[in-house]
Design a protein around this motif. Structure first.
Motif, PDB file in Angstrom:
ATOM      1  N   LYS A  30      29.505  40.848  27.973  1.00 31.86           N
ATOM      2  CA  LYS A  30      30.297  39.801  28.617  1.00 31.86           C
ATOM      3  C   LYS A  30      31.235  40.402  29.672  1.00 31.86           C
ATOM      4  O   LYS A  30      31.404  39.835  30.746  1.00 31.86           O
ATOM      5  N   ALA A  31      31.817  41.547  29.383  1.00 31.98           N
ATOM      6  CA  ALA A  31      32.708  42.206  30.351  1.00 31.98           C
ATOM      7  C   ALA A  31      31.929  42.627  31.599  1.00 31.98           C
ATOM      8  O   ALA A  31      32.419  42.473  32.726  1.00 31.98           O
ATOM      9  N   ARG A  32      30.705  43.135  31.411  1.00 32.56           N
ATOM     10  CA  ARG A  32      29.889  43.503  32.570  1.00 32.56           C
ATOM     11  C   ARG A  32      29.541  42.289  33.412  1.00 32.56           C
ATOM     12  O   ARG A  32      29.583  42.339  34.637  1.00 32.56           O
ATOM     13  N   ARG A  33      29.175  41.179  32.743  1.00 30.52           N
ATOM     14  CA  ARG A  33      28.849  39.943  33.466  1.00 30.52           C
ATOM     15  C   ARG A  33      30.034  39.435  34.278  1.00 30.52           C
ATOM     16  O   ARG A  33      29.871  38.917  35.376  1.00 30.52           O
ATOM     17  N   ALA A  34      31.230  39.573  33.711  1.00 27.86           N
ATOM     18  CA  ALA A  34      32.442  39.118  34.394  1.00 27.86           C
ATOM     19  C   ALA A  34      32.955  40.160  35.388  1.00 27.86           C
ATOM     20  O   ALA A  34      33.945  39.931  36.066  1.00 27.86           O
ATOM     21  N   ARG A  35      32.273  41.321  35.426  1.00 31.94           N
ATOM     22  CA  ARG A  35      32.665  42.439  36.300  1.00 31.94           C
ATOM     23  C   ARG A  35      34.110  42.862  36.072  1.00 31.94           C
ATOM     24  O   ARG A  35      34.885  43.043  37.001  1.00 31.94           O
ATOM     25  N   MET A  36      34.439  42.986  34.776  1.00 29.71           N
ATOM     26  CA  MET A  36      35.776  43.420  34.371  1.00 29.71           C
ATOM     27  C   MET A  36      35.639  44.649  33.486  1.00 29.71           C
ATOM     28  O   MET A  36      34.680  44.743  32.702  1.00 29.71           O
ATOM     29  N   PRO A  37      36.570  45.573  33.595  1.00 30.79           N
ATOM     30  CA  PRO A  37      36.539  46.720  32.681  1.00 30.79           C
ATOM     31  C   PRO A  37      36.709  46.239  31.239  1.00 30.79           C
ATOM     32  O   PRO A  37      37.441  45.279  30.987  1.00 30.79           O
ATOM     33  N   LEU A  38      36.024  46.895  30.322  1.00 31.19           N
ATOM     34  CA  LEU A  38      36.053  46.486  28.926  1.00 31.19           C
ATOM     35  C   LEU A  38      37.480  46.481  28.370  1.00 31.19           C
ATOM     36  O   LEU A  38      37.875  45.571  27.657  1.00 31.19           O
TER      37      LEU A  38
END
Length: 143
Positions: A30-38
């Motif tokens: 989900k973090a990758r999809r949102a392009r946010m660091p984990l």
């Protein structure tokens, strides 16, 4: 008996490890999809809020297990997990802390019901609550 409690504890630890692997995978996806660091702001806040009750639960599990107080473990686990979800959920959508309250209530139920109800309460709480709230969260908030 102590032997069945040891088996039960190892089964529970295996299930806990499996849930950590699955949740870690889905959170990172989900973090990758949102392009946010984990471990961005919200992720870090969740981890820092969720971890203390879980660590306390692990320590108390060892102490209570050593004292032979197996019957209180399910209630303790449910209440501390619920506490972690409430505190960690403060940085999430509103329904997450509500789920945490449900886990705390299930933990209280596990403590007041006869010991032979511990397994069904654990199954209904960890299985049922996660499924029910997971569906609600996925439908209303995209996962």
């Amino acid at each position: 008996t102590r032997d069945s409690a040891v088996e039960w504890l190892f089964v529970w630890l295996g299930e806990a490890m499996l849930s950590l692997i699955i949740s870690g995978w889905t959170i990172s996806r989900k973090a990758r999809r949102a392009r946010m660091p984990l471990l961005s702001g919200p992720g870090r806040k969740f981890a820092m809020s969720f971890a203390p009750p879980i660590v306390v639960g692990a320590v108390l599990t060892a102490v209570l297990y050593d004292a032979g107080l197996f019957a209180v473990l399910p209630g303790l686990w449910l209440m501390l997990y619920g506490t972690g979800v409430i505190t960690g959920g403060a940085f999430s959508v509103r329904i997450v802390p509500v789920m945490g309250v449900c886990f705390v209530l299930a933990g209280i139920l596990a403590l007041v019901l006869p010991d032979n109800w511990n397994d069904p309460v654990l199954a209904l709480a960890f299985g049922g609550l996660h499924i029910a709230f997971g569906i609600l969260i996925a439908r209303r908030h995209g996962g």
